[in-house]
Design a protein around this motif. Structure first.
Motif, PDB file in Angstrom:
ATOM      1  N   THR A  10       0.803  -1.227  -0.327  1.00 56.78           N
ATOM      2  CA  THR A  10      -0.001   0.186   0.026  1.00 56.78           C
ATOM      3  C   THR A  10       0.906   1.337   0.093  1.00 56.78           C
ATOM      4  O   THR A  10       0.576   2.097  -0.922  1.00 56.78           O
ATOM      5  CB  THR A  10      -1.016   0.110   1.261  1.00 56.78           C
ATOM      6  OG1 THR A  10      -1.879  -1.004   1.211  1.00 56.78           O
ATOM      7  CG2 THR A  10      -1.835   1.202   1.172  1.00 56.78           C
ATOM      8  N   LEU A  11       1.800   1.202   0.735  1.00 59.97           N
ATOM      9  CA  LEU A  11       2.748   2.293   0.873  1.00 59.97           C
ATOM     10  C   LEU A  11       3.496   2.548  -0.453  1.00 59.97           C
ATOM     11  O   LEU A  11       3.712   3.917  -1.008  1.00 59.97           O
ATOM     12  CB  LEU A  11       3.858   2.314   1.907  1.00 59.97           C
ATOM     13  CG  LEU A  11       4.768   3.396   2.380  1.00 59.97           C
ATOM     14  CD1 LEU A  11       4.147   4.465   2.187  1.00 59.97           C
ATOM     15  CD2 LEU A  11       5.977   2.926   3.188  1.00 59.97           C
ATOM     16  N   PHE A  23       1.230   3.940  -3.205  1.00 61.84           N
ATOM     17  CA  PHE A  23       0.976   5.453  -2.856  1.00 61.84           C
ATOM     18  C   PHE A  23       2.014   6.325  -2.806  1.00 61.84           C
ATOM     19  O   PHE A  23       2.055   7.259  -3.688  1.00 61.84           O
ATOM     20  CB  PHE A  23       0.548   5.349  -1.585  1.00 61.84           C
ATOM     21  CG  PHE A  23      -0.003   7.107  -0.983  1.00 61.84           C
ATOM     22  CD1 PHE A  23      -0.795   7.565  -1.583  1.00 61.84           C
ATOM     23  CD2 PHE A  23       0.503   7.459   0.323  1.00 61.84           C
ATOM     24  CE1 PHE A  23      -1.318   8.826  -1.414  1.00 61.84           C
ATOM     25  CE2 PHE A  23       0.233   8.810   0.573  1.00 61.84           C
ATOM     26  CZ  PHE A  23      -0.546   9.623  -0.376  1.00 61.84           C
ATOM     27  N   ALA A  24       3.295   5.858  -2.584  1.00 62.97           N
ATOM     28  CA  ALA A  24       4.595   6.780  -2.521  1.00 62.97           C
ATOM     29  C   ALA A  24       5.069   6.824  -4.115  1.00 62.97           C
ATOM     30  O   ALA A  24       5.650   8.015  -4.204  1.00 62.97           O
ATOM     31  CB  ALA A  24       5.597   6.081  -1.822  1.00 62.97           C
ATOM     32  N   ILE A  25       4.979   5.819  -4.679  1.00 60.14           N
ATOM     33  CA  ILE A  25       5.662   5.984  -6.326  1.00 60.14           C
ATOM     34  C   ILE A  25       5.065   7.341  -6.974  1.00 60.14           C
ATOM     35  O   ILE A  25       6.133   7.775  -7.379  1.00 60.14           O
ATOM     36  CB  ILE A  25       5.343   4.581  -6.996  1.00 60.14           C
ATOM     37  CG1 ILE A  25       6.568   3.576  -6.455  1.00 60.14           C
ATOM     38  CG2 ILE A  25       5.527   5.013  -8.533  1.00 60.14           C
ATOM     39  CD1 ILE A  25       6.106   2.439  -7.105  1.00 60.14           C
ATOM     40  N   MET A  48      -0.249   8.062   5.382  1.00 62.05           N
ATOM     41  CA  MET A  48      -0.687   6.833   5.684  1.00 62.05           C
ATOM     42  C   MET A  48      -0.837   6.723   7.158  1.00 62.05           C
ATOM     43  O   MET A  48      -1.788   6.145   7.664  1.00 62.05           O
ATOM     44  CB  MET A  48       0.311   5.763   5.045  1.00 62.05           C
ATOM     45  CG  MET A  48      -0.136   4.462   5.286  1.00 62.05           C
ATOM     46  SD  MET A  48       0.852   3.510   4.313  1.00 62.05           S
ATOM     47  CE  MET A  48       0.100   1.874   4.549  1.00 62.05           C
ATOM     48  N   ALA A  49       0.196   7.152   7.997  1.00 64.90           N
ATOM     49  CA  ALA A  49       0.234   7.182   9.364  1.00 64.90           C
ATOM     50  C   ALA A  49      -0.993   7.937   9.879  1.00 64.90           C
ATOM     51  O   ALA A  49      -1.436   7.471  10.782  1.00 64.90           O
ATOM     52  CB  ALA A  49       1.739   7.474   9.976  1.00 64.90           C
ATOM     53  N   ALA A  50      -1.120   8.950   9.281  1.00 65.45           N
ATOM     54  CA  ALA A  50      -2.086   9.879  10.120  1.00 65.45           C
ATOM     55  C   ALA A  50      -3.527   9.370   9.669  1.00 65.45           C
ATOM     56  O   ALA A  50      -4.477   9.355  10.594  1.00 65.45           O
ATOM     57  CB  ALA A  50      -2.191  11.124   9.318  1.00 65.45           C
ATOM     58  N   GLN A  51      -3.733   8.634   8.476  1.00 69.73           N
ATOM     59  CA  GLN A  51      -5.198   8.155   8.431  1.00 69.73           C
ATOM     60  C   GLN A  51      -5.184   6.706   9.442  1.00 69.73           C
ATOM     61  O   GLN A  51      -6.313   6.472   9.765  1.00 69.73           O
ATOM     62  CB  GLN A  51      -5.190   7.416   7.000  1.00 69.73           C
ATOM     63  CG  GLN A  51      -5.500   8.573   5.708  1.00 69.73           C
ATOM     64  CD  GLN A  51      -6.098   8.057   4.840  1.00 69.73           C
ATOM     65  OE1 GLN A  51      -6.494   6.930   4.526  1.00 69.73           O
ATOM     66  NE2 GLN A  51      -5.968   8.779   3.487  1.00 69.73           N
ATOM     67  N   ASN A  52      -4.208   5.988   9.495  1.00 68.86           N
ATOM     68  CA  ASN A  52      -4.255   4.816  10.369  1.00 68.86           C
ATOM     69  C   ASN A  52      -4.438   5.342  11.911  1.00 68.86           C
ATOM     70  O   ASN A  52      -5.276   4.766  12.641  1.00 68.86           O
ATOM     71  CB  ASN A  52      -3.322   4.079  10.157  1.00 68.86           C
ATOM     72  CG  ASN A  52      -3.164   3.200   9.114  1.00 68.86           C
ATOM     73  OD1 ASN A  52      -3.709   2.089   9.168  1.00 68.86           O
ATOM     74  ND2 ASN A  52      -2.489   3.580   8.054  1.00 68.86           N
ATOM     75  N   ILE A  53      -3.890   6.449  12.330  1.00 70.43           N
ATOM     76  CA  ILE A  53      -3.917   7.140  13.751  1.00 70.43           C
ATOM     77  C   ILE A  53      -5.539   7.625  13.674  1.00 70.43           C
ATOM     78  O   ILE A  53      -6.353   7.208  14.754  1.00 70.43           O
ATOM     79  CB  ILE A  53      -3.195   8.189  13.945  1.00 70.43           C
ATOM     80  CG1 ILE A  53      -1.677   7.706  14.009  1.00 70.43           C
ATOM     81  CG2 ILE A  53      -3.353   8.988  15.041  1.00 70.43           C
ATOM     82  CD1 ILE A  53      -0.574   8.739  14.168  1.00 70.43           C
ATOM     83  N   GLY A  54      -5.981   8.237  12.830  1.00 73.97           N
ATOM     84  CA  GLY A  54      -7.327   8.702  12.762  1.00 73.97           C
ATOM     85  C   GLY A  54      -8.359   7.365  12.931  1.00 73.97           C
ATOM     86  O   GLY A  54      -9.502   7.639  13.506  1.00 73.97           O
ATOM     87  N   ILE A  61       4.402   0.778   9.389  1.00 76.79           N
ATOM     88  CA  ILE A  61       4.414   1.903   8.316  1.00 76.79           C
ATOM     89  C   ILE A  61       5.714   2.480   8.748  1.00 76.79           C
ATOM     90  O   ILE A  61       6.591   2.549   7.222  1.00 76.79           O
ATOM     91  CB  ILE A  61       3.385   2.782   8.377  1.00 76.79           C
ATOM     92  CG1 ILE A  61       1.788   2.145   8.173  1.00 76.79           C
ATOM     93  CG2 ILE A  61       3.716   4.161   7.502  1.00 76.79           C
ATOM     94  CD1 ILE A  61       0.903   3.080   8.587  1.00 76.79           C
ATOM     95  N   ALA A  62       6.476   3.002   9.594  1.00 76.07           N
ATOM     96  CA  ALA A  62       7.349   3.337   9.777  1.00 76.07           C
ATOM     97  C   ALA A  62       8.724   2.565   9.198  1.00 76.07           C
ATOM     98  O   ALA A  62       9.620   2.869   8.406  1.00 76.07           O
ATOM     99  CB  ALA A  62       7.894   3.814  11.242  1.00 76.07           C
TER     100      ALA A  62
END
Length: 489
Positions: free
Chosen positions: A25-26, A29-31, A315-321, A331-332
């Motif tokens: 997923t990362l 999204f990142a590419i 990606m981290a913010a969506q998962n935190i939300g 993710i890190a």
């Protein structure tokens, strides 16, 4: 005006970064984000090639001085954009589309007002800024022309950046890539036309290069806004939602409290660059030109950290939300693996082909090539360490933690880097400048890792309260083979 409940639910599912295999997923999204940043860097390099080949080393030194000032001005607005994207991403993760639109609208409206002020201040203060940098006399006049033309298009440029950041926070990395192609294509075509004065167009010199970049920004932003409404993308504002463009008090508090420290992180890096180029200028025009060419290559090495960091943060913010803390550490880890792979390959290629790459900017016979190669061999590899630190900062930023990273950058970029230069210059001369890069990067990485592991950043208050029912739904959906709609990439 905002759509039915079903419409909102379908829209909020677009660009979902809270489901599926993290690494894949990362990567998906990142590419596009990485490609967008590389294309933007390529555009800057092609412009530098036009300037260096057509107008000479004096003009190239001028653009090196002007570009570092532009980065400083850009940083003033960029921090607010980063704060807004954290709120947008957390809101999308919490399936609160209205909160995402409110934050996005306030950020765009505030950005417009702020960019007007930055453009005016930049136009008026450009001569003083160039003098502060100790810009060589031979490069001062072309640098001033270049800088002032760029400032004219500052509002369109910064709003375009803000809109693209918001789209990425909502999980859409493809649309910004499309319009980065538009911007770069227009810029590449117009640069030689306006520099040389092809056809009926008069030759504008270095001002033509700046005018081409300005025109590209305006055209790209116009096309982007048309596309957003034609495709009815989730963050578009209609009807009463257009009132969100008037910055709301609660949104302004978030933008200021979180955005200023994020912006100061960029400003600290910009100011460090200003100080460095000021020190480089004292070494003479040839070293300045060599440094300008080396900077063009180093820009590429910074792009993976910025692009992957942006993807990791969204990606981290969506998962935190969404309350998916079980995914944040993974993710890190995936972000670091991707960063090391991409930047490592780029470092190897740049060191292997450094001479022909530098000759693109300086010309085959320039004596500045050997100076630039020497800088490259000392500095280039240090971007691996700095990039890894940026990934740690990106994850912590996803939960609104900004002051620790800011302090680390102050310590490493000023205390360590300038301290190293002062301590070693008398003994090794200009090499003290180049060796200060790995010294500062190593310090940044060690302190970032310590803050990530022991800083308590996970206890920070969410910027958007999660919806408990949706969090349970997201957890259950992880076992659903069909999953959810994947990120737009």
């Amino acid at each position: 005006m905002g759509g039915t409940g079903d419409d909102r639910q379908r829209e909020s599912a677009r660009g979902d970064l809270t489901q599926g295999p993290i690494g894949r997923t990362l990567l998906v999204f990142a590419i596009p984000t990485l490609a967008s940043n590389i294309i933007q860097s390529l555009n800057g390099s092609i412009n530098a090639i036009w300037v260096g080949r057509f107008l000479g080393e004096r003009a190239l030194a001028a653009t090196a001085n002007a570009n570092i000032i532009m980065f400083l001005m850009f940083s003033v607005v960029f921090g607010f954009g980063m704060a807004a994207t954290v709120v947008v991403a957390q809101a999308m993760g919490a399936r609160n589309l209205d909160a995402a639109r409110r934050s996005f609208g306030s950020a765009v409206g505030f950005c417009f007002l702020l960019s007007l002020a930055v453009a005016l201040a930049g136009w008026l203060c450009a001569p003083a800024l160039l003098r502060l940098l100790a810009t060589p006399a031979e490069a001062f006049e072309p640098a001033l022309i270049y800088l002032r033309v760029i400032f004219i298009a500052m509002p369109a440029t910064l709003i375009g950046v803000m809109v693209m950041m918001g789209l990425r926070a909502a999980g859409d990395a493809r649309t910004p890539l499309i319009f980065m192609f538009v911007s770069v294509g227009v810029d590449i075509i117009l640069n030689p036309v306006l520099i040389l004065g092809l056809g009926p167009i008069p030759a504008m010199g270095i001002g033509g290069s700046a005018a081409a970049t300005a025109a590209a920004g305006v055209i790209s932003l116009t096309g982007l806004l048309v596309y957003i409404y034609r495709k009815d993308l989730p963050l578009r504002l209609r009807g009463a939602e257009l009132g969100y463009l008037k910055p709301a008090a609660d949104q302004m508090r978030i933008l200021i409290v979180k955005g200023l420290p994020m912006g100061f992180q960029m400003i600290i890096m910009s100011m460090s660059g200003l100080v460095m180029i000021g020190l480089v200028n004292r070494e003479g025009l040839m070293i300045t030109a060599a440094y300008g060419a080396a900077q063009q290559l180093w820009t590429y090495l910074q792009m993976p950290a910025m692009a992957i960091g942006s993807a990791v943060s969204a990606m981290a913010a969506q998962n935190i939300g969404a309350g998916r803390w079980d995914r944040v550490s993974r993710i890190a880890g995936s972000g670091h693996v991707l960063l090391l792979a991409v930047t490592g390959v780029m470092v190897a290629l740049m060191l292997l082909f450094d001479r022909p790459l530098l000759a693109l900017f300086l010309g085959d016979g320039s004596p500045a090539i050997e100076q630039a190669r020497h800088m490259q061999h000392i500095v280039t590899w240090s971007f691996l360490m700095f990039g890894c630190a940026m990934i740690f900062f990106a994850v912590m930023r996803a939960n609104g933690v900004v002051y620790g990273p800011l302090l680390i950058l102050v310590i490493s970029l000023f205390g360590v880097r300038l301290g190293f230069y002062e301590a070693t210059y008398a003994m090794i001369g200009a090499d003290g400048l180049w060796l200060s890069f790995p010294a500062g990067s190593a310090t940044t990485l060690l302190l970032a890792m310590a803050l990530y592991l022991h800083g308590g950043w996970r206890r920070a208050k969410l910027l958007v309260p999660p919806n408990a029912e949706q969090c349970r739904e997201a957890t259950n959906a992880e076992s659903d083979p069909a999953g959810r709609i994947r990120p737009i990439g």
